[in-house]
Design a protein around this motif. Structure first.
Motif, PDB file in Angstrom:
ATOM      1  N   THR A 148       0.837  -1.202   0.000  1.00 26.44           N
ATOM      2  CA  THR A 148       0.000   0.000   0.000  1.00 26.44           C
ATOM      3  C   THR A 148       0.869   1.249   0.000  1.00 26.44           C
ATOM      4  N   GLU A 158      -3.636   4.632   4.898  1.00 29.88           N
ATOM      5  CA  GLU A 158      -3.678   3.210   4.595  1.00 29.88           C
ATOM      6  C   GLU A 158      -2.808   2.414   5.565  1.00 29.88           C
ATOM      7  N   TYR A 202     -14.305   1.292   5.391  1.00 26.70           N
ATOM      8  CA  TYR A 202     -13.291   1.351   4.346  1.00 26.70           C
ATOM      9  C   TYR A 202     -12.065   0.530   4.727  1.00 26.70           C
ATOM     10  N   LEU A 234     -10.296  -2.103   2.228  1.00 27.88           N
ATOM     11  CA  LEU A 234      -8.858  -2.067   1.965  1.00 27.88           C
ATOM     12  C   LEU A 234      -8.232  -3.445   2.188  1.00 27.88           C
ATOM     13  N   TYR A 277      -1.047   0.423  -3.614  1.00 25.87           N
ATOM     14  CA  TYR A 277      -2.500   0.499  -3.427  1.00 25.87           C
ATOM     15  C   TYR A 277      -2.871   1.719  -2.600  1.00 25.87           C
ATOM     16  N   MET A 301      -6.493   3.791  -1.050  1.00 25.52           N
ATOM     17  CA  MET A 301      -7.918   3.638  -0.801  1.00 25.52           C
ATOM     18  C   MET A 301      -8.687   4.805  -1.399  1.00 25.52           C
TER      19      MET A 301
END
Length: 337
Positions: free
Chosen positions: A180, A185, A215, A219, A232, A234
């Motif tokens: 991520t 995150e 969320y 994730l 990655y 979010m």
């Protein structure tokens, strides 16, 4: 294992910046806080400033691309799509006459300023020339150079939904090591990995947040079921239930779980009201689109941990709360990056 790339911009001495050449951006007059328990701003507020690059800066970068670690081939890992370096902006958006840059103070007790928007892997002399070419930064002193790095990450499909590694029991991963990018995150994963490491150390099952209720759940579900091919990040668009997962109901969605884990005090829990209607609405609406319960768990893989479906936030039994708070950090290990 895989390789990804990240970078950072230069830090400047704020005392050497001509702020009159930039547009001041003050904070919100009525800020929206993360928690309803926050009643007001207690710290002095400082402004950010916005400015722009220009063709001279772009020409300098184009003429020296071979010295960039990214374009020179020294770094081959994939970087964050949504935080491109200034070299990337100049190359990929060649039609743009200028790009925004932001002067962001690093804190109340330092003169250091974060030059957001100018992440780069150029050598020192090119960075100096690039910064000094910007109006208002002609005499700016760089106190910390920008840089780019390439780093290893573990394929997140190697994790259980609790963020415990499948191959090494009691080892939990959180953050960049899972592929991520972004502070939030990493913080979200660290929270879940820390909770589950402590629960594991205390002999309790871990918790798994459902896609329909947070969320964080989206994730982690994305990571452990789909993996990543780039850093990655979010976004609300990743949620099938984004109209129901809102800032104004986060306390009602997640306070029951926090209270049962011992992370939300009795006083805060009473103020939250224990409203379950919204969680039931989430379950009815989202259960049709993404599935929940046994079907959802089967789709996401068989990780140890209790799934917290939106209609009934399942957490460790109350008698585990004391163990959770007192669990030894040495029993469950969290690796963050």
């Amino acid at each position: 294992m895989g390789r990804l790339k990240t970078g950072t911009p230069p830090r400047l001495d704020g005392r050497t910046i001509d702020y009159s050449r930039f547009e001041e951006q003050k904070g919100d007059r009525e800020p929206v806080f993360f928690s309803y328990r926050t009643r007001g701003v207690t710290l002095p507020q400082v402004s950010c400033y916005v400015g722009y690059t220009h063709e001279g800066v772009h020409r300098l970068l184009r003429e020296n691309l071979r010295y960039s670690a990214l374009y020179g081939g020294a770094i081959t890992g994939i970087g964050p799509r949504y935080c491109p370096s200034i070299e990337d902006k100049v190359v990929k958006f060649a039609d743009k006459e200028r790009h925004q840059i932001f002067l962001e103070p690093e804190g109340l007790d330092t003169h250091e300023v974060y030059l957001n928007g100018m992440s780069t892997s150029m050598p020192e002399d090119i960075q100096e020339a690039m910064v000094h070419a910007v109006a208002g930064l002609e005499r700016a002193r760089i106190v910390r150079l920008a840089y780019a790095i390439e780093y290893d990450f573990v394929d997140p499909t190697e994790m259980k939904p609790t963020l415990e590694t499948r191959r090494v029991p009691r080892l939990f991963h959180a953050g960049q090591i899972n592929g991520t990018t972004g502070y939030e995150e990493a913080a979200a994963q660290g929270l879940v990995a820390g909770i589950n490491a402590a629960l594991r150390a205390g002999g309790a099952d871990g918790i798994v947040l459902d896609r329909t209720e947070s969320y964080i759940g989206i994730l982690i579900d994305d990571l452990v079921t789909r993996g990543v091919d780039e850093p990655y990040r979010m976004f609300t668009s990743r949620s099938e239930c984004r109209l129901l997962l809102r800032i104004d109901n986060a306390d009602r969605r997640l306070s029951p779980l926090g209270h049962r884990l011992g992370l939300v005090s009795d006083r805060a829990w009473r103020s939250a009201g224990g409203n379950t209607k919204l969680r039931n609405d989430c379950g009815v609406y989202c259960g049709r689109s993404v599935g929940s319960g046994a079907d959802g768990a089967a789709r996401r893989g068989s990780g140890s941990g209790q799934r917290t479906d939106s209609g009934a936030a399942v957490a460790a039994p109350a008698h585990h709360a004391g163990r959770f708070r007192a669990a030894s950090a040495g029993e469950g290990h969290v690796v963050s990056g």
